[in-house]
Design a protein around this motif. Structure first.
Motif, PDB file in Angstrom:
ATOM      1  N   ALA A   2       0.862  -1.175   0.000  1.00 37.35           N
ATOM      2  CA  ALA A   2       0.000   0.000   0.000  1.00 37.35           C
ATOM      3  C   ALA A   2       0.901   1.228   0.000  1.00 37.35           C
ATOM      4  CB  ALA A   2      -0.908   0.001   1.229  1.00 37.35           C
ATOM      5  N   GLU A   3       0.629   2.116  -0.940  1.00 39.15           N
ATOM      6  CA  GLU A   3       1.426   3.332  -1.061  1.00 39.15           C
ATOM      7  C   GLU A   3       0.523   4.554  -1.109  1.00 39.15           C
ATOM      8  OE1 GLU A   3       5.283   1.903  -3.585  1.00 39.15           O
ATOM      9  OE2 GLU A   3       3.483   2.449  -4.727  1.00 39.15           O
ATOM     10  N   GLN A   4       1.070   5.653  -0.625  1.00 39.16           N
ATOM     11  CA  GLN A   4       0.376   6.931  -0.723  1.00 39.16           C
ATOM     12  C   GLN A   4       1.439   7.991  -0.984  1.00 39.16           C
ATOM     13  OE1 GLN A   4      -2.324   7.812   2.454  1.00 39.16           O
ATOM     14  NE2 GLN A   4      -2.581   9.915   1.809  1.00 39.16           N
ATOM     15  N   ASP A   5       1.243   8.769  -2.025  1.00 40.77           N
ATOM     16  CA  ASP A   5       2.217   9.808  -2.402  1.00 40.77           C
ATOM     17  C   ASP A   5       3.628   9.229  -2.529  1.00 40.77           C
ATOM     18  OD1 ASP A   5       0.172  11.736  -2.352  1.00 40.77           O
ATOM     19  OD2 ASP A   5       0.458  12.049  -0.195  1.00 40.77           O
ATOM     20  N   ASP A   6       3.738   8.093  -3.220  1.00 41.48           N
ATOM     21  CA  ASP A   6       5.019   7.404  -3.447  1.00 41.48           C
ATOM     22  C   ASP A   6       5.707   6.956  -2.159  1.00 41.48           C
ATOM     23  OD1 ASP A   6       4.829   7.566  -6.240  1.00 41.48           O
ATOM     24  OD2 ASP A   6       5.674   9.590  -6.230  1.00 41.48           O
ATOM     25  N   GLN A   7       4.959   6.826  -1.076  1.00 45.53           N
ATOM     26  CA  GLN A   7       5.517   6.377   0.195  1.00 45.53           C
ATOM     27  C   GLN A   7       4.859   5.051   0.566  1.00 45.53           C
ATOM     28  OE1 GLN A   7       4.809   9.061   3.469  1.00 45.53           O
ATOM     29  NE2 GLN A   7       5.507   7.581   4.983  1.00 45.53           N
ATOM     30  N   LEU A   8       5.659   4.066   0.951  1.00 47.35           N
ATOM     31  CA  LEU A   8       5.145   2.784   1.403  1.00 47.35           C
ATOM     32  C   LEU A   8       4.499   2.965   2.772  1.00 47.35           C
ATOM     33  CD1 LEU A   8       4.968  -0.296   0.921  1.00 47.35           C
ATOM     34  CD2 LEU A   8       7.108  -0.479   2.197  1.00 47.35           C
ATOM     35  N   ILE A   9       3.210   2.631   2.875  1.00 42.88           N
ATOM     36  CA  ILE A   9       2.512   2.787   4.151  1.00 42.88           C
ATOM     37  C   ILE A   9       2.009   1.459   4.700  1.00 42.88           C
ATOM     38  CG2 ILE A   9       1.880   5.190   3.741  1.00 42.88           C
ATOM     39  CD1 ILE A   9      -0.921   4.190   2.939  1.00 42.88           C
ATOM     40  N   GLY A  10       2.143   0.384   3.922  1.00 45.07           N
ATOM     41  CA  GLY A  10       1.725  -0.925   4.414  1.00 45.07           C
ATOM     42  C   GLY A  10       2.099  -2.027   3.451  1.00 45.07           C
ATOM     43  N   TRP A  11       2.190  -3.245   3.975  1.00 47.93           N
ATOM     44  CA  TRP A  11       2.458  -4.403   3.129  1.00 47.93           C
ATOM     45  C   TRP A  11       1.892  -5.652   3.785  1.00 47.93           C
ATOM     46  CZ3 TRP A  11       5.127  -8.212   5.544  1.00 47.93           C
ATOM     47  CH2 TRP A  11       5.963  -7.863   6.592  1.00 47.93           C
ATOM     48  N   SER A  12       1.707  -6.666   2.984  1.00 49.16           N
ATOM     49  CA  SER A  12       1.222  -7.948   3.465  1.00 49.16           C
ATOM     50  C   SER A  12       1.881  -9.035   2.628  1.00 49.16           C
ATOM     51  CB  SER A  12      -0.302  -8.027   3.310  1.00 49.16           C
ATOM     52  OG  SER A  12      -0.771  -9.269   3.763  1.00 49.16           O
ATOM     53  N   SER A  13       2.137 -10.185   3.242  1.00 44.44           N
ATOM     54  CA  SER A  13       2.741 -11.291   2.494  1.00 44.44           C
ATOM     55  C   SER A  13       2.194 -12.628   2.976  1.00 44.44           C
ATOM     56  CB  SER A  13       4.266 -11.271   2.643  1.00 44.44           C
ATOM     57  OG  SER A  13       4.642 -11.581   3.973  1.00 44.44           O
ATOM     58  N   LEU A  14       2.248 -13.597   2.075  1.00 45.76           N
ATOM     59  CA  LEU A  14       1.903 -14.985   2.377  1.00 45.76           C
ATOM     60  C   LEU A  14       3.123 -15.839   2.082  1.00 45.76           C
ATOM     61  CD1 LEU A  14      -1.595 -15.368   0.698  1.00 45.76           C
ATOM     62  CD2 LEU A  14      -1.107 -15.434   3.135  1.00 45.76           C
ATOM     63  N   ASN A  15       3.457 -16.706   3.002  1.00 42.63           N
ATOM     64  CA  ASN A  15       4.595 -17.596   2.833  1.00 42.63           C
ATOM     65  C   ASN A  15       4.197 -18.989   3.295  1.00 42.63           C
ATOM     66  OD1 ASN A  15       6.680 -15.480   2.209  1.00 42.63           O
ATOM     67  ND2 ASN A  15       5.917 -14.746   4.173  1.00 42.63           N
ATOM     68  N   PRO A  16       4.794 -20.028   2.701  1.00 46.29           N
ATOM     69  CA  PRO A  16       4.498 -21.375   3.202  1.00 46.29           C
ATOM     70  C   PRO A  16       4.802 -21.446   4.701  1.00 46.29           C
ATOM     71  CG  PRO A  16       5.751 -21.501   1.165  1.00 46.29           C
ATOM     72  CD  PRO A  16       5.732 -20.049   1.588  1.00 46.29           C
ATOM     73  N   TYR A  17       3.897 -22.016   5.452  1.00 43.91           N
ATOM     74  CA  TYR A  17       4.067 -22.118   6.908  1.00 43.91           C
ATOM     75  C   TYR A  17       5.242 -23.017   7.255  1.00 43.91           C
ATOM     76  CZ  TYR A  17       2.955 -23.069  11.784  1.00 43.91           C
ATOM     77  OH  TYR A  17       3.018 -23.210  13.144  1.00 43.91           O
ATOM     78  N   SER A  18       5.367 -24.114   6.525  1.00 43.00           N
ATOM     79  CA  SER A  18       6.443 -25.065   6.754  1.00 43.00           C
ATOM     80  C   SER A  18       6.654 -25.853   5.473  1.00 43.00           C
ATOM     81  CB  SER A  18       6.072 -26.020   7.895  1.00 43.00           C
ATOM     82  OG  SER A  18       7.019 -27.066   8.013  1.00 43.00           O
ATOM     83  N   HIS A  19       7.851 -26.360   5.296  1.00 43.14           N
ATOM     84  CA  HIS A  19       8.124 -27.188   4.121  1.00 43.14           C
ATOM     85  C   HIS A  19       7.813 -28.662   4.386  1.00 43.14           C
ATOM     86  CE1 HIS A  19       9.600 -23.900   1.773  1.00 43.14           C
ATOM     87  NE2 HIS A  19      10.323 -23.493   2.801  1.00 43.14           N
ATOM     88  N   ARG A  20       7.384 -28.984   5.591  1.00 42.48           N
ATOM     89  CA  ARG A  20       6.969 -30.357   5.906  1.00 42.48           C
ATOM     90  C   ARG A  20       5.668 -30.659   5.171  1.00 42.48           C
ATOM     91  NH1 ARG A  20       6.627 -31.151  12.073  1.00 42.48           N
ATOM     92  NH2 ARG A  20       6.210 -33.263  11.344  1.00 42.48           N
ATOM     93  N   CYS A  21       5.564 -31.859   4.621  1.00 45.48           N
ATOM     94  CA  CYS A  21       4.398 -32.196   3.793  1.00 45.48           C
ATOM     95  C   CYS A  21       3.082 -32.121   4.570  1.00 45.48           C
ATOM     96  CB  CYS A  21       4.581 -33.566   3.143  1.00 45.48           C
ATOM     97  SG  CYS A  21       4.693 -34.928   4.297  1.00 45.48           S
ATOM     98  N   ALA A  22       3.122 -32.277   5.872  1.00 43.35           N
ATOM     99  CA  ALA A  22       1.897 -32.180   6.669  1.00 43.35           C
ATOM    100  C   ALA A  22       1.282 -30.778   6.603  1.00 43.35           C
ATOM    101  CB  ALA A  22       2.180 -32.549   8.126  1.00 43.35           C
ATOM    102  N   TYR A  23       2.090 -29.800   6.233  1.00 38.59           N
ATOM    103  CA  TYR A  23       1.623 -28.417   6.187  1.00 38.59           C
ATOM    104  C   TYR A  23       1.417 -27.909   4.762  1.00 38.59           C
ATOM    105  CZ  TYR A  23       2.697 -28.297  11.135  1.00 38.59           C
ATOM    106  OH  TYR A  23       2.727 -28.548  12.481  1.00 38.59           O
ATOM    107  N   ASN A  24       1.353 -28.800   3.790  1.00 35.70           N
ATOM    108  CA  ASN A  24       1.051 -28.376   2.425  1.00 35.70           C
ATOM    109  C   ASN A  24      -0.278 -27.629   2.413  1.00 35.70           C
ATOM    110  OD1 ASN A  24       3.338 -29.459   1.342  1.00 35.70           O
ATOM    111  ND2 ASN A  24       2.350 -31.301   0.554  1.00 35.70           N
ATOM    112  N   GLY A  25      -0.328 -26.492   1.757  1.00 32.60           N
ATOM    113  CA  GLY A  25      -1.557 -25.714   1.669  1.00 32.60           C
ATOM    114  C   GLY A  25      -1.790 -24.774   2.835  1.00 32.60           C
ATOM    115  N   VAL A  26      -0.815 -24.687   3.754  1.00 35.47           N
ATOM    116  CA  VAL A  26      -0.945 -23.787   4.902  1.00 35.47           C
ATOM    117  C   VAL A  26       0.035 -22.630   4.723  1.00 35.47           C
ATOM    118  CG1 VAL A  26      -0.788 -23.547   7.416  1.00 35.47           C
ATOM    119  CG2 VAL A  26      -1.594 -25.693   6.410  1.00 35.47           C
TER     120      VAL A  26
END
Length: 73
Positions: A2-26
């Motif tokens: 999220a930017e306002q007047d060319d300034q970063l004011i927020g961000w969000s990210s999604l990352n794999p929770y774990s590389h263990r197969c039990a956590y696929n899709g999390v």
């Protein structure tokens, strides 16, 4: 991001929770909103944007950890 007047004011990210197969899709979700811009709907906009990305990337469940000192407003 999220930017306002060319300034970063927020961000969000999604990352794999774990590389263990039990956590696929999390995913682990992170979000940050600059203190001066909190309570103005920016986080809501970012959450809607990553909801689509989560589906596109095969995430079925999203986890989020918060700090106990985080407060609304």
């Amino acid at each position: 991001m999220a930017e306002q007047d060319d300034q970063l004011i927020g961000w969000s990210s999604l990352n794999p929770y774990s590389h263990r197969c039990a956590y696929n899709g999390v995913a682990d979700q992170s979000i940050y909103i600059d203190r001066d811009y909190r309570g103005k709907g920016i986080g809501n906009s970012l959450l809607h944007a990553w909801e689509t990305k989560a589906i596109e990337n095969g995430f079925r469940k999203i986890v989020l950890f918060t700090f106990p000192f985080n407060q609304l407003g």
